[in-house]
Design a protein around this motif. Structure first.
Motif, PDB file in Angstrom:
ATOM      1  N   ILE A   1       0.814  -1.256   0.340  1.00 18.48           N
ATOM      2  CA  ILE A   1       0.085   0.050  -0.056  1.00 18.48           C
ATOM      3  C   ILE A   1       0.328   1.078  -0.166  1.00 18.48           C
ATOM      4  O   ILE A   1       2.142   1.538   1.008  1.00 18.48           O
ATOM      5  CB  ILE A   1      -0.924  -0.080   1.295  1.00 18.48           C
ATOM      6  N   ARG A   2       0.571   2.134  -1.113  1.00 19.97           N
ATOM      7  CA  ARG A   2       1.371   3.225  -1.088  1.00 19.97           C
ATOM      8  C   ARG A   2       0.613   4.455  -0.522  1.00 19.97           C
ATOM      9  O   ARG A   2       0.963   5.862  -0.363  1.00 19.97           O
ATOM     10  CB  ARG A   2       1.927   3.208  -2.345  1.00 19.97           C
ATOM     11  N   LEU A   3      -0.301   4.587   0.024  1.00 20.46           N
ATOM     12  CA  LEU A   3      -1.393   5.581   0.657  1.00 20.46           C
ATOM     13  C   LEU A   3      -2.414   5.096   1.459  1.00 20.46           C
ATOM     14  O   LEU A   3      -2.646   4.569   0.945  1.00 20.46           O
ATOM     15  CB  LEU A   3      -1.507   6.264  -1.064  1.00 20.46           C
ATOM     16  N   LEU A   4      -2.491   6.195   2.674  1.00 25.39           N
ATOM     17  CA  LEU A   4      -3.978   5.739   2.975  1.00 25.39           C
ATOM     18  C   LEU A   4      -4.547   6.795   3.189  1.00 25.39           C
ATOM     19  O   LEU A   4      -3.428   7.851   3.589  1.00 25.39           O
ATOM     20  CB  LEU A   4      -3.546   5.747   4.782  1.00 25.39           C
ATOM     21  N   GLY A   5      -5.529   7.420   3.691  1.00 29.33           N
ATOM     22  CA  GLY A   5      -6.041   8.469   3.755  1.00 29.33           C
ATOM     23  C   GLY A   5      -7.474   7.877   4.969  1.00 29.33           C
ATOM     24  O   GLY A   5      -8.213   7.157   4.563  1.00 29.33           O
ATOM     25  N   LEU A   6      -8.112   9.332   4.957  1.00 26.10           N
ATOM     26  CA  LEU A   6      -9.207   9.101   6.181  1.00 26.10           C
ATOM     27  C   LEU A   6     -10.239  10.779   6.225  1.00 26.10           C
ATOM     28  O   LEU A   6      -8.901  11.939   6.286  1.00 26.10           O
ATOM     29  CB  LEU A   6      -8.535   9.311   7.819  1.00 26.10           C
ATOM     30  N   THR A   7     -11.629  10.059   5.695  1.00 22.61           N
ATOM     31  CA  THR A   7     -12.187  11.452   5.336  1.00 22.61           C
ATOM     32  C   THR A   7     -13.088  11.459   6.493  1.00 22.61           C
ATOM     33  O   THR A   7     -14.160  10.452   6.488  1.00 22.61           O
ATOM     34  CB  THR A   7     -12.484  12.067   4.293  1.00 22.61           C
ATOM     35  N   LEU A   8     -14.287  12.865   6.932  1.00 18.48           N
ATOM     36  CA  LEU A   8     -14.970  12.620   7.584  1.00 18.48           C
ATOM     37  C   LEU A   8     -15.829  13.604   6.840  1.00 18.48           C
ATOM     38  O   LEU A   8     -15.462  14.425   6.367  1.00 18.48           O
ATOM     39  CB  LEU A   8     -14.503  13.125   8.924  1.00 18.48           C
ATOM     40  N   SER A   9     -17.414  13.189   6.624  1.00 18.63           N
ATOM     41  CA  SER A   9     -18.047  13.986   5.374  1.00 18.63           C
ATOM     42  C   SER A   9     -19.328  13.765   6.577  1.00 18.63           C
ATOM     43  O   SER A   9     -19.737  13.742   7.169  1.00 18.63           O
ATOM     44  CB  SER A   9     -18.156  13.731   4.191  1.00 18.63           C
ATOM     45  N   ASN A  10     -20.843  14.189   5.514  1.00 15.10           N
ATOM     46  CA  ASN A  10     -21.864  14.872   6.356  1.00 15.10           C
ATOM     47  C   ASN A  10     -22.201  15.054   7.294  1.00 15.10           C
ATOM     48  O   ASN A  10     -21.829  14.516   8.148  1.00 15.10           O
ATOM     49  CB  ASN A  10     -22.527  13.399   6.338  1.00 15.10           C
ATOM     50  N   LEU A  11     -21.414  17.159   6.638  1.00 13.45           N
ATOM     51  CA  LEU A  11     -20.900  17.323   8.460  1.00 13.45           C
ATOM     52  C   LEU A  11     -21.910  18.313   8.622  1.00 13.45           C
ATOM     53  O   LEU A  11     -22.932  18.495   7.534  1.00 13.45           O
ATOM     54  CB  LEU A  11     -19.731  17.942   7.387  1.00 13.45           C
ATOM     55  N   GLY A  12     -21.787  18.304   9.739  1.00 10.47           N
ATOM     56  CA  GLY A  12     -23.422  19.281  10.390  1.00 10.47           C
ATOM     57  C   GLY A  12     -22.504  20.419  11.825  1.00 10.47           C
ATOM     58  O   GLY A  12     -21.052  19.693  11.967  1.00 10.47           O
ATOM     59  N   ASP A  13     -22.827  21.260  12.474  1.00  5.83           N
ATOM     60  CA  ASP A  13     -22.550  21.226  13.732  1.00  5.83           C
ATOM     61  C   ASP A  13     -21.734  20.842  14.501  1.00  5.83           C
ATOM     62  O   ASP A  13     -22.634  19.738  14.791  1.00  5.83           O
ATOM     63  CB  ASP A  13     -24.274  22.540  14.109  1.00  5.83           C
ATOM     64  N   ALA A  14     -21.066  21.189  15.563  1.00  2.00           N
ATOM     65  CA  ALA A  14     -20.286  20.385  16.568  1.00  2.00           C
ATOM     66  C   ALA A  14     -21.257  20.796  17.577  1.00  2.00           C
ATOM     67  O   ALA A  14     -21.101  19.973  18.463  1.00  2.00           O
ATOM     68  CB  ALA A  14     -19.157  21.039  16.366  1.00  2.00           C
ATOM     69  N   ALA A  15     -22.041  21.240  18.255  1.00  2.00           N
ATOM     70  CA  ALA A  15     -23.345  20.840  18.937  1.00  2.00           C
ATOM     71  C   ALA A  15     -23.988  19.570  19.100  1.00  2.00           C
ATOM     72  O   ALA A  15     -24.729  19.206  19.806  1.00  2.00           O
ATOM     73  CB  ALA A  15     -24.176  22.456  18.880  1.00  2.00           C
ATOM     74  N   ALA A  16     -23.859  19.824  17.319  1.00  2.00           N
ATOM     75  CA  ALA A  16     -24.868  17.827  17.881  1.00  2.00           C
ATOM     76  C   ALA A  16     -24.856  16.945  18.922  1.00  2.00           C
ATOM     77  O   ALA A  16     -23.595  16.472  18.790  1.00  2.00           O
ATOM     78  CB  ALA A  16     -25.270  17.303  15.952  1.00  2.00           C
ATOM     79  N   PRO A  17     -25.505  15.983  18.973  1.00  2.00           N
ATOM     80  CA  PRO A  17     -25.310  15.152  20.248  1.00  2.00           C
ATOM     81  C   PRO A  17     -24.297  13.905  19.396  1.00  2.00           C
ATOM     82  O   PRO A  17     -24.131  13.451  17.946  1.00  2.00           O
ATOM     83  CB  PRO A  17     -25.876  14.699  20.695  1.00  2.00           C
TER      84      PRO A  17
END
Length: 361
Positions: A337-353
């Motif tokens: 493996i030559r590359l790894l990546g990690l992503t967060l999506s379905n973003l919203g307000d951090a105040a959500a539980p």
């Protein structure tokens, strides 16, 4: 019956900084001026993030492997990226935009749309506003910007690329359709490489070719996008400048010096990448529900895996844990493996539980 007045013709400016990352480096380090410069890693696994115009004359482009760039330009000077510095300069440029209009839609650190139909300084002429912005950017940052002025976002973006670097192009409503007709469809916003290839197979290579196609034909060939392409061919674009445009994802990836196959080494690298991403997530005070893993093998084949949760991911451990679980499902790898990546999506307000993700998942 009273006549309803027609909506005003929009006045849109697209500002695009010239070779932004590389230009910042040349500004801050005078010894680099006039020389071919690439921002990025010089190693065998490095990638060019940006290239100065001196380097571009040799065919060096962003996203090009560093070894290819060095082959094309043996005298190429590599400098490591300084993203904190680029963000600082970008913020100063954004402040100049906001003096003229609150309707600023950033696309990245180095480009943005501005709707100056009603400008704050009362200048009233979009071309003069664009000239003033370019002059202010040069005076305050020492950098040059190119700008496109038109009556919609589609044409303004095309115009900003016409006279680069340090150029200005204005496309009036009277000139819009003819301007579009002369261009290859591959330059149109929303026409990616695969769509351009499909259009070419159908004999559609220019805006004029696209305009000759009926709406029914385009809808049959391209589905719901057919009407959009039909409008573009006539210089029509209804997309508004959105200052509150939401970011769709936040992530990072890294290419390794040598291919990795060992589970412990891969998990350690993903942990490092994931915690770097989470720091950015916390800085921006956002939350998200979908974790996506990206894996690139030695033969450049890419595999992605994603996991969505009913509530926002709780913390760095949960984020990295979700990615690690997906990575372990792909181990042992069929090749290095030559590359790894990690992503967060379905973003919203951090105040959500937050969600309580058990580890392991």
């Amino acid at each position: 019956m009273n006549d309803v007045p027609a909506p005003p013709i929009r006045k849109i400016i697209h500002v695009d900084m010239d070779a932004f990352f590389a230009s910042v480096e040349q500004h801050d380090f005078p010894e680099l001026r006039g020389k071919p410069v690439a921002v990025g890693g010089a190693s065998a696994r490095g990638v060019v993030a940006a290239a100065s115009y001196e380097a571009r004359r040799f065919g060096v482009r962003s996203a090009m492997p560093s070894v290819t760039a060095r082959r094309r330009c043996p005298d190429l000077i590599f400098v490591p990226p300084r993203f904190d510095r680029y963000r600082e300069v970008s913020a100063r440029i954004r402040a100049i935009f906001l003096e003229h209009t609150p309707l600023v839609e950033p696309l990245s650190l180095d480009e943005a749309y501005l709707d100056v139909t009603e400008d704050l300084k009362g200048i009233g002429i979009a071309t003069r506003i664009a000239e003033e912005i370019r002059a202010r950017i040069r005076a305050e940052t020492g950098l040059t910007a190119s700008a496109g002025v038109s009556y919609n976002k589609f044409l303004a973006k095309l115009a900003s690329d016409q006279n680069k670097p340090d150029g200005l192009c204005v496309i009036t409503p009277a000139k819009g359709p003819a301007f579009v007709a002369s261009l290859p469809v591959a330059r149109f916003h929303g026409v990616g490489p695969k769509t351009a290839e499909k259009m070419a197979r159908l004999g559609i290579r220019t805006g004029a070719d696209l305009k000759a196609c009926s709406l029914a034909f385009l809808q049959q060939a391209f589905g719901s996008s057919g009407a959009y392409y039909h409008d573009l061919a006539r210089g029509i674009c209804h997309r508004q400048v959105r200052p509150d445009r939401e970011r769709k994802s936040i992530g990072a990836e890294d290419t390794f010096m040598t291919d990795l196959s060992d589970e412990a080494a891969l998990v350690a690298e993903l942990d490092r990448i994931g915690r770097h991403v989470w720091k950015k997530i916390e800085e921006r005070r956002i939350a998200g529900r979908t974790v996506t893993l990206k894996v690139k093998y030695r033969d450049f084949r890419i595999v992605t895996r994603a996991r969505s949760f009913p509530r926002p991911v709780a913390d760095a451990d949960a984020f990295v844990g979700a990615g690690t679980a997906m990575l372990r499902a792909l181990l042992p790898p069929p090749m290095g493996i030559r590359l790894l990546g990690l992503t967060l999506s379905n973003l919203g307000d951090a105040a959500a539980p937050p969600s309580e993700l058990p580890l392991p998942i």
